[in-house]
Design an enzyme around this catalytic site. Structure first.
Site, PDB file in Angstrom:
ATOM      1  N   ASN A 173      -3.301  -5.648   8.480  1.00 14.06           N
ATOM      2  CA  ASN A 173      -4.150  -6.860   8.524  1.00 14.06           C
ATOM      3  C   ASN A 173      -3.244  -8.120   8.716  1.00 14.06           C
ATOM      4  O   ASN A 173      -2.732  -8.657   7.702  1.00 14.06           O
ATOM      5  CB  ASN A 173      -4.928  -7.267   7.325  1.00 14.06           C
ATOM      6  CG  ASN A 173      -5.767  -8.494   7.357  1.00 14.06           C
ATOM      7  OD1 ASN A 173      -5.847  -9.261   8.380  1.00 14.06           O
ATOM      8  ND2 ASN A 173      -6.629  -8.780   6.290  1.00 14.06           N
ATOM      9  N   TRP A 174      -2.874  -8.728  10.037  1.00 14.85           N
ATOM     10  CA  TRP A 174      -2.129  -9.727   9.990  1.00 14.85           C
ATOM     11  C   TRP A 174      -2.456 -11.045   9.485  1.00 14.85           C
ATOM     12  O   TRP A 174      -1.705 -11.817   9.495  1.00 14.85           O
ATOM     13  CB  TRP A 174      -1.636  -9.932  11.367  1.00 14.85           C
ATOM     14  CG  TRP A 174      -0.907  -8.813  11.917  1.00 14.85           C
ATOM     15  CD1 TRP A 174      -0.676  -7.507  11.580  1.00 14.85           C
ATOM     16  CD2 TRP A 174      -0.479  -8.840  13.590  1.00 14.85           C
ATOM     17  NE1 TRP A 174       0.177  -6.878  12.366  1.00 14.85           N
ATOM     18  CE2 TRP A 174       0.329  -7.656  13.676  1.00 14.85           C
ATOM     19  CE3 TRP A 174      -0.057  -9.640  14.630  1.00 14.85           C
ATOM     20  CZ2 TRP A 174       1.093  -7.174  14.763  1.00 14.85           C
ATOM     21  CZ3 TRP A 174       0.565  -9.372  15.533  1.00 14.85           C
ATOM     22  CH2 TRP A 174       0.900  -8.034  15.829  1.00 14.85           C
ATOM     23  N   LYS A 175      -3.726 -11.273   9.187  1.00  9.95           N
ATOM     24  CA  LYS A 175      -4.267 -12.531   8.783  1.00  9.95           C
ATOM     25  C   LYS A 175      -4.259 -13.636   9.811  1.00  9.95           C
ATOM     26  O   LYS A 175      -3.930 -13.257  11.075  1.00  9.95           O
ATOM     27  CB  LYS A 175      -4.104 -13.008   7.203  1.00  9.95           C
ATOM     28  CG  LYS A 175      -4.118 -11.634   6.410  1.00  9.95           C
ATOM     29  CD  LYS A 175      -3.915 -11.982   5.090  1.00  9.95           C
ATOM     30  CE  LYS A 175      -3.864 -10.888   4.177  1.00  9.95           C
ATOM     31  NZ  LYS A 175      -3.904 -11.045   2.704  1.00  9.95           N
ATOM     32  N   HIS A 223     -13.676  -9.134   4.159  1.00  7.39           N
ATOM     33  CA  HIS A 223     -12.283  -9.303   3.504  1.00  7.39           C
ATOM     34  C   HIS A 223     -12.552 -10.438   2.403  1.00  7.39           C
ATOM     35  O   HIS A 223     -13.297 -11.323   2.560  1.00  7.39           O
ATOM     36  CB  HIS A 223     -11.170  -9.770   4.308  1.00  7.39           C
ATOM     37  CG  HIS A 223      -9.969  -9.712   3.641  1.00  7.39           C
ATOM     38  ND1 HIS A 223      -9.441 -10.659   2.936  1.00  7.39           N
ATOM     39  CD2 HIS A 223      -9.036  -8.694   3.644  1.00  7.39           C
ATOM     40  CE1 HIS A 223      -8.175 -10.540   2.274  1.00  7.39           C
ATOM     41  NE2 HIS A 223      -8.117  -9.139   3.130  1.00  7.39           N
ATOM     42  N   GLU A 266     -10.669 -12.697   1.339  1.00  3.32           N
ATOM     43  CA  GLU A 266     -10.600 -14.288   1.924  1.00  3.32           C
ATOM     44  C   GLU A 266     -11.535 -14.807   2.647  1.00  3.32           C
ATOM     45  O   GLU A 266     -11.973 -15.906   2.615  1.00  3.32           O
ATOM     46  CB  GLU A 266      -9.073 -14.100   2.682  1.00  3.32           C
ATOM     47  CG  GLU A 266      -8.207 -13.886   1.712  1.00  3.32           C
ATOM     48  CD  GLU A 266      -6.663 -13.350   2.503  1.00  3.32           C
ATOM     49  OE1 GLU A 266      -6.864 -13.142   3.691  1.00  3.32           O
ATOM     50  OE2 GLU A 266      -6.170 -13.038   1.600  1.00  3.32           O
ATOM     51  N   GLU A 309     -10.162  -3.331  -2.403  1.00  4.29           N
ATOM     52  CA  GLU A 309      -8.919  -4.327  -2.615  1.00  4.29           C
ATOM     53  C   GLU A 309      -9.355  -5.325  -3.703  1.00  4.29           C
ATOM     54  O   GLU A 309     -10.149  -6.154  -3.397  1.00  4.29           O
ATOM     55  CB  GLU A 309      -8.868  -5.312  -1.392  1.00  4.29           C
ATOM     56  CG  GLU A 309      -8.627  -4.496  -0.077  1.00  4.29           C
ATOM     57  CD  GLU A 309      -7.932  -5.104   1.057  1.00  4.29           C
ATOM     58  OE1 GLU A 309      -7.107  -4.994   1.252  1.00  4.29           O
ATOM     59  OE2 GLU A 309      -8.523  -6.344   1.273  1.00  4.29           O
ATOM     60  N   GLY A 315      -1.827 -10.002  -2.201  1.00  2.68           N
ATOM     61  CA  GLY A 315      -0.412 -11.022  -2.005  1.00  2.68           C
ATOM     62  C   GLY A 315       0.100 -11.584  -3.231  1.00  2.68           C
ATOM     63  O   GLY A 315       0.765 -12.282  -3.216  1.00  2.68           O
ATOM     64  N   SER A 374      -1.310  -5.571  -2.395  1.00  2.00           N
ATOM     65  CA  SER A 374       0.203  -5.408  -2.309  1.00  2.00           C
ATOM     66  C   SER A 374       0.817  -3.959  -2.278  1.00  2.00           C
ATOM     67  O   SER A 374       1.733  -3.738  -2.997  1.00  2.00           O
ATOM     68  CB  SER A 374       0.631  -5.866  -3.855  1.00  2.00           C
ATOM     69  OG  SER A 374       0.490  -7.390  -4.099  1.00  2.00           O
ATOM     70  N   GLY A 380      -1.541  -6.240   4.099  1.00  2.00           N
ATOM     71  CA  GLY A 380      -1.711  -7.623   4.522  1.00  2.00           C
ATOM     72  C   GLY A 380      -0.005  -8.004   4.874  1.00  2.00           C
ATOM     73  O   GLY A 380       0.633  -7.729   5.864  1.00  2.00           O
ATOM     74  N   GLY A 381       0.698  -8.527   4.007  1.00  2.00           N
ATOM     75  CA  GLY A 381       1.864  -9.138   4.078  1.00  2.00           C
ATOM     76  C   GLY A 381       2.954  -7.993   4.453  1.00  2.00           C
ATOM     77  O   GLY A 381       3.623  -8.361   5.547  1.00  2.00           O
TER      78      GLY A 381
END
Ligand code: PEP
Length: 256
Positions: free
Chosen positions: A13-15, A100, A102, A170, A176, A214, A235-236
């Site tokens: 997930n590049w966001k 998600h 976010e 999640e 993150g 993470s 994610g990251g």
């Protein structure tokens, strides 16, 4: 193997990150790595909407698949700034991330809305990757399983084919932050989610349940080996080919 018979999925997930140039380079690197190996893991890349087309071209002919990060409930119409599931499908996407944390936080998305989006996604031929997870306060209050249970019940619409669903657990506090739950806590939550899914539909036994929060190359093998963990939502670490690939290799260890 974390669940016998279920092939792991590692989804990136590049966001809201990257650029056209970065997208091309990152995907070219992943495609080259995938061509040189036969990892027993499915890989999914979910770039921001403006780069879907670029990524679709770069993925063409490879074993990796494309996904969106959200979609609207409607098939088309007057919804400025939104994207329909059919548009994602049209660009070659096979899946879409929904609910998600976010989006739940930044856009006030309720589980009811997530369910409507999941219905639209599946109707358009996409796999709905539905995210659930508790906040730190909810976990500290001992409510994590109940919160996730409610999210599962309310975010996965009744009547939907379970073959078209992936669930991502999640914990919000792990996203993150570099923090992860204990292996025992991950195992307990995934066992709970599996029981909820199978109680609803026999196909719940083969729905992929991803862990997200993470995940890095250094902890992937341990997390992916947990019973009922069938891959990762990343994610990251999905923004660096080396890290994303390292996670895929970690998932492959528990698949073999
Ligand atoms: C995510 O946002 O889905 C996620 C898991 O992020 P990260 O891997 O950066 O914790």
């Amino acid at each position: 193997m974390s669940t016998p018979g279920i092939r792991p999925l590692v989804a990136g997930n590049w966001k809201m990150n990257g650029s056209r140039d970065m997208a091309r380079k990152l995907v070219a690197d992943l495609v080259a790595r995938a061509a040189g190996s036969e990892l027993p893991v499915d890989l999914l890349v979910c770039p921001p909407f403006p780069y879907l087309s670029v990524v679709a071209d770069a993925l063409s002919g490879s074993s990796l698949s494309l996904g969106g990060q959200d979609c609207h409930t409607a098939a088309a119409g007057a919804h400025t700034g939104d994207v329909a599931a059919a548009m994602l499908r049209d660009l070659g996407a096979g899946a879409v991330i929904l609910g998600h944390s976010e989006r739940r936080a930044d856009h006030g998305e309720s589980s009811g809305l997530v369910a409507a989006k999941a219905k639209a996604a599946v109707a358009a031929g996409l796999t709905a990757l539905v995210c659930v997870g508790e906040t730190e306060a909810q976990r500290n209050a001992g409510d994590a399983e109940k919160i996730v249970e409610n999210q599962i019940v309310e975010s996965i619409p009744s009547g939907i084919g379970f073959a078209d669903i992936v669930v991502a657990y999640e914990p919000v506090w792990a996203i993150g932050t570099g923090r992860t739950p204990t292996v025992a806590d991950v195992a307990a939550m995934h066992r709970h989610i599996r029981a909820l899914l199978t109680a609803r539909d026999p196909l719940g036994a083969v729905v992929r349940i991803l862990y997200g929060g993470s995940v890095k190359p250094g902890n992937a093998a341990e997390l992916m080996a947990v019973p009922e963990v069938n891959g990762a939502l990343v994610g990251g670490a999905s923004l660096k080919a080396e890290d994303f690939w390292g996670i895929a290799e970690g998932a492959a260890k528990s698949a073999s």
